[in-house]
Design a protein around this motif. Structure first.
Motif, PDB file in Angstrom:
ATOM      1  N   VAL B 179     -33.057-117.742 -53.823  1.00  9.55           N
ATOM      2  CA  VAL B 179     -31.724-117.873 -53.245  1.00  9.55           C
ATOM      3  C   VAL B 179     -31.397-119.335 -52.915  1.00  9.55           C
ATOM      4  CG1 VAL B 179     -32.614-117.218 -50.999  1.00  9.55           C
ATOM      5  CG2 VAL B 179     -30.184-117.051 -51.440  1.00  9.55           C
ATOM      6  N   LEU B 423     -30.333-116.816 -59.755  1.00 13.30           N
ATOM      7  CA  LEU B 423     -29.808-115.459 -59.599  1.00 13.30           C
ATOM      8  C   LEU B 423     -30.791-114.438 -60.160  1.00 13.30           C
ATOM      9  CD1 LEU B 423     -26.028-115.864 -60.493  1.00 13.30           C
ATOM     10  CD2 LEU B 423     -27.021-115.386 -58.262  1.00 13.30           C
ATOM     11  N   PHE B 427     -32.174-111.589 -57.705  1.00 13.41           N
ATOM     12  CA  PHE B 427     -31.747-110.195 -57.819  1.00 13.41           C
ATOM     13  C   PHE B 427     -32.689-109.320 -58.633  1.00 13.41           C
ATOM     14  CE2 PHE B 427     -27.302-111.974 -57.176  1.00 13.41           C
ATOM     15  CZ  PHE B 427     -27.359-111.707 -55.825  1.00 13.41           C
ATOM     16  N   PHE B 428     -33.487-109.922 -59.494  1.00 18.04           N
ATOM     17  CA  PHE B 428     -34.297-109.086 -60.376  1.00 18.04           C
ATOM     18  C   PHE B 428     -35.792-109.195 -60.108  1.00 18.04           C
ATOM     19  CE2 PHE B 428     -30.231-109.631 -62.425  1.00 18.04           C
ATOM     20  CZ  PHE B 428     -29.914-108.311 -62.697  1.00 18.04           C
ATOM     21  N   ASN B 456     -34.860-104.219 -53.866  1.00 23.15           N
ATOM     22  CA  ASN B 456     -34.900-103.167 -54.885  1.00 23.15           C
ATOM     23  C   ASN B 456     -35.991-102.136 -54.621  1.00 23.15           C
ATOM     24  OD1 ASN B 456     -33.018-104.823 -56.007  1.00 23.15           O
ATOM     25  ND2 ASN B 456     -34.417-105.691 -57.508  1.00 23.15           N
ATOM     26  N   ARG B 457     -36.002-101.608 -53.409  1.00 17.83           N
ATOM     27  CA  ARG B 457     -37.058-100.685 -53.025  1.00 17.83           C
ATOM     28  C   ARG B 457     -37.109 -99.455 -53.934  1.00 17.83           C
ATOM     29  NH1 ARG B 457     -37.752 -96.275 -50.338  1.00 17.83           N
ATOM     30  NH2 ARG B 457     -35.513 -96.105 -50.091  1.00 17.83           N
ATOM     31  N   LEU B 458     -35.915 -98.906 -54.239  1.00 16.81           N
ATOM     32  CA  LEU B 458     -35.870 -97.667 -55.021  1.00 16.81           C
ATOM     33  C   LEU B 458     -36.591 -97.797 -56.350  1.00 16.81           C
ATOM     34  CD1 LEU B 458     -32.355 -95.990 -54.768  1.00 16.81           C
ATOM     35  CD2 LEU B 458     -34.559 -95.124 -54.006  1.00 16.81           C
ATOM     36  N   SER B 459     -36.342 -98.896 -57.040  1.00 13.77           N
ATOM     37  CA  SER B 459     -36.919 -98.986 -58.373  1.00 13.77           C
ATOM     38  C   SER B 459     -38.431 -99.264 -58.276  1.00 13.77           C
ATOM     39  CB  SER B 459     -36.190-100.030 -59.218  1.00 13.77           C
ATOM     40  OG  SER B 459     -36.707-101.303 -58.990  1.00 13.77           O
ATOM     41  N   GLU B 461     -40.391 -98.221 -55.882  1.00 20.00           N
ATOM     42  CA  GLU B 461     -40.945 -96.934 -55.491  1.00 20.00           C
ATOM     43  C   GLU B 461     -41.161 -96.051 -56.724  1.00 20.00           C
ATOM     44  OE1 GLU B 461     -39.560 -94.527 -51.716  1.00 20.00           O
ATOM     45  OE2 GLU B 461     -38.273 -94.069 -53.423  1.00 20.00           O
TER      46      GLU B 461
END
Lengths: 270, 475
Positions: B179, B423, B427-428, B456-459, B461
């Motif tokens: 960032v 970025l 973000f990735f 990006n916890r969901l991905s 996980e």
């Protein structure tokens, strides 16, 4: 070509109806039907875009009809990607109406194929537009999840834990997918702005001219940057973030349609 | 941030604190965004009349003049170059830089922090945690588990304790800096833009065909010597089929120094000429009011060789190898015929449909006459097999060139590239940590997994659950 477009529009319409039915009274049948018609519509839509590409000999973004159609197409493809990756229940019921409305507005705009002006005859045309459209589409789907969040939140607050509450994804999932979409849309918008600047530098000798389209893209960019920063540093999760993502999409729509229709811009569909 | 001495640096500290606040950042972003809107409604850098009209439309004839002069005083007619807007951007930069510097030490601590093994109860406190039961004892399964961890991209440390065998590791901690890379890139882009404005040149030059210039002009009428001479050798527009929609326009330019031609090149809208730090772009074109131009004809006598001839309007010429005398009677840059009366007329000053009226005589007797139209090859054939092709009306058009010299553009591009890298990281990629605790009996292994990520916890996980799920299915 016209038939493929019309059929795609019809499929999106049926998909929208099924999506709304699913909201009211969820069943496997409506859910599957919605997906089937969305896929069918998308296939036909792709076909119509490809045929128009061949017929016109250039990326079909040379007038508002083509642009709105490509926007709808991008929204559907982003929806599919998110659906495959996150399986957010009922998302289609919120996104397909959006795709249908975009497609409908495209269908009533003048459809003639315009020849390209020398400025647009460039490989940057498809690079720049694809980046911008997919970025805008990610923001569109983010707006959809934002709306879902607000509805679900209303249920939770009102303690009306009825049928729709159980079928909508949890607040946490909606919030995360919403933010994920913003973090996909933001780099795409950045790339679109940068590719536009490089293109402009090649054509006009200036990478930035404070043209209304440029300024509004920048305003949109700033707004999403603000959403991201408020989330990370000031903890604007959940409801606030959902509202912001809806507001952000209003800015996207104005940059997309408003500037072209209302303001005087060098960024023309010609 | 180092702690400033409380007594001496009170003001410095206050200013520093002011610039590190998120509130300031948010306020600045919002102010820049909202004020920018004004410049998209009011046409920038244009003649006052246009905006006066706009103001009358919005505010009515009574209020418009005073509102206009007030907005003009605020610099709204060229607001992106006004002092206050530049000031906002400078504040924004200061905010970015100071915010970043202020947060860096904390981030660096987070990145460099060593992981340590955990006690069993702690595993359940993580938002990503799960337990798996695998067939086979630890010895049998430890290889598979290490493979899984490796496939997830973790280099792990082994730790043995009373709880069992533990592996833990982290990756992409460095993405926490991303960032700040983005922040830096914005500063770079603005710096490049400032260098371009301060040390660069942006001007224009209109060159009629056949003329040359060693200077260009700025918008406010200043002259800039180029250090070389540009000549417009020729200019041409092509149109789509039989429309007036230009398909392509092209200038043939040559660069001269000390009377010698250095290079000669054609330029198009997307393809500028570059020489000595200047880039010369095809911007526009138009007709020259002085009409002493040359008609260029390509004459092919029936059965003879093609010859190119040039003449003014009114001049006569001979068709080679014959006694036929031709005369260029009239020229029209844009010929059209009235639908009812069939009278010819010129519908534009631009060379949209150039045509020349030729008249032929043999031994003083009229032979034939008519229009030769550049865009319609049908009109080139004469009744007796001679062919007259109109090539150009050379000297009638000028080419509008944009002349630029921007030493800052590479810094801007570097900034853009830096931003994209930043970025991507922001973000990735995310700072991910994982702990795995193995406990076994004779033919079963219990695997406890705990993990965290800053984004990006969901991905993450999903990736972890899928990988360990695979282990339970095997065998």
């Amino acid at each position: 070509m016209v038939i493929a477009f019309e059929l795609a529009l019809t499929c999106y319409f049926i998909s929208t109806i099924l999506g709304v039915l699913e909201l009211v009274k969820g069943s496997k049948a409506t859910s599957r039907g919605m997906t089937v018609f969305a896929i069918l519509g998308f296939t036909l839509h792709t076909l119509s875009i490809v045929m128009r590409f061949i017929q016109g000999g250039h990326m079909p973004v040379a007038n508002l009809h083509e642009a709105a159609s490509l926007f709808a197409w991008s929204v559907v493809i982003i929806f599919f990607i998110i659906e495959i990756k996150y399986r957010v229940g009922l998302l289609g019921a919120f996104i397909m109406p959006m795709a249908f409305i975009l497609m409908l507005s495209s269908s009533i705009l003048p459809r003639e194929i315009n020849p390209l002006s020398p400025v647009l005859q460039n490989y940057w045309l498809w690079i720049h537009t694809l980046l911008a459209f997919t970025g805008d589409a990610a923001f569109a789907v983010a707006c959809g999840t934002g709306v879902m969040y607000l509805i679900q939140e209303h249920f939770v607050k009102a303690k009306k834990l009825g049928g729709l509450f159980h079928r909508l994804p949890s607040l946490r999932v909606l919030d995360e997918v919403n933010y994920r979409l913003i973090t996909i849309g933001f780099p795409l918008l950045t790339l679109a702005i940068i590719s536009g600047a490089v293109w402009a530098e090649g054509v006009w000798g200036t990478f930035w001219r404070w043209d209304p389209k440029e300024v509004w893209s920048l305003i949109t960019w700033f707004f999403y940057a603000l959403i991201i920063h408020l989330r990370i540093t000031a903890g604007w999760h959940g409801k606030r973030s959902a509202i912001m993502s809806v507001a952000g999409f209003v800015a996207v729509l104005f940059t997309f349609f408003g500037v072209s229709i209302l303001l005087k811009s060098m960024h023309e569909f010609k | 941030m180092e702690k400033p001495d409380k007594n001496n640096n009170n003001i410095v500290e206050k200013v520093w604190k002011f610039f590190t606040s998120v509130k300031l950042a948010a306020a600045l972003i919002l102010t820049i965004a909202i004020t920018s809107i004004a410049g998209t409604v009011i046409e920038q850098q244009t003649e006052p009349a246009k905006n006066v009209k706009l103001f009358v439309k919005i505010f009515g004839a009574k209020l418009a003049p005073s509102i206009y002069s007030a907005s003009d005083a605020m610099g709204l007619m060229d607001m992106y170059h006004s002092g206050w807007f530049t000031g906002l951007l400078v504040l924004f930069c200061a905010n970015l830089i100071i915010c970043s510097i202020d947060r860096l030490p904390k981030i660096s601590r987070l990145v460099n922090e060593e992981l340590s093994p955990m006690e069993e109860p702690s595993f359940k406190k993580f938002s990503i945690h799960k337990e798996y039961n695998l067939q086979g004892n630890i010895k049998d399964r430890v290889e598979d588990i290490l493979k899984t961890l490796k496939s997830l991209g973790f280099k792990t440390v082994e730790h043995k304790s009373a709880d069992g065998l533990q592996f833990y590791g982290q990756k992409w901690g460095i993405s926490r800096y991303a960032v700040y890379v983005v922040h830096l890139s914005i500063v770079l882009i603005l710096l490049g833009a400032v260098i371009g404005v301060k040390f660069g040149f942006n001007g224009y030059l209109s060159l009629p065909e056949g003329e040359s210039s060693d200077v260009a002009y700025t918008r406010d009428g200043k002259t800039q010597p180029l250090g070389f001479t540009v000549r417009c050798d020729d200019f041409n527009v092509d149109f789509y089929n039989d429309t007036d929609m230009p398909k392509e326009y092209k200038s043939w330019l040559s660069i001269h120094e000390n009377g010698k031609e250095i290079l000669s090149q054609s330029i198009e809208v997307n393809r500028p000429l570059k020489y000595k730090g200047y880039a010369i772009y095809q911007a526009s074109y138009g007709p020259v009011t002085d009409k002493n131009a040359l008609i260029i004809l390509r004459v092919t006598p029936s059965g003879g060789k093609t010859e190119t001839m040039s003449m003014h309007v009114g001049d006569s010429f001979k068709i080679p190898g014959s006694t036929i005398e031709g005369k260029a009677k009239y020229f029209s840059p844009a010929l059209a015929f009235n639908k009812e009366t069939k009278e010819p007329f010129t519908y534009s000053e631009m060379m949209n449909n150039p045509a020349v009226y030729l008249e032929f005589k043999k031994d003083g007797k009229d032979l034939y006459e008519g229009w030769v139209v550049k865009r319609y090859p049908k009109t080139w054939d004469m009744p007796d097999g001679n062919k007259m092709e109109l090539v150009d009306y050379w000297g009638y058009q000028y080419t509008g060139l944009q002349v630029r010299n921007d030493p800052g553009v590479w810094i801007v591009y570097l900034g853009c590239l830096t931003m994209l890298l930043g970025l991507y990281g922001a973000f990735f990629l995310s700072h991910r940590k994982i702990w795995v605790l193995l406990k076994g009996t004779k033919n079963q292994t219990t695997v406890m997994v705990a993990a965290t990520t800053n984004k990006n916890r969901l991905s993450f996980e999903g990736v972890i659950y899928r990988a360990f799920e695979m282990l339970t299915v095997q065998r």
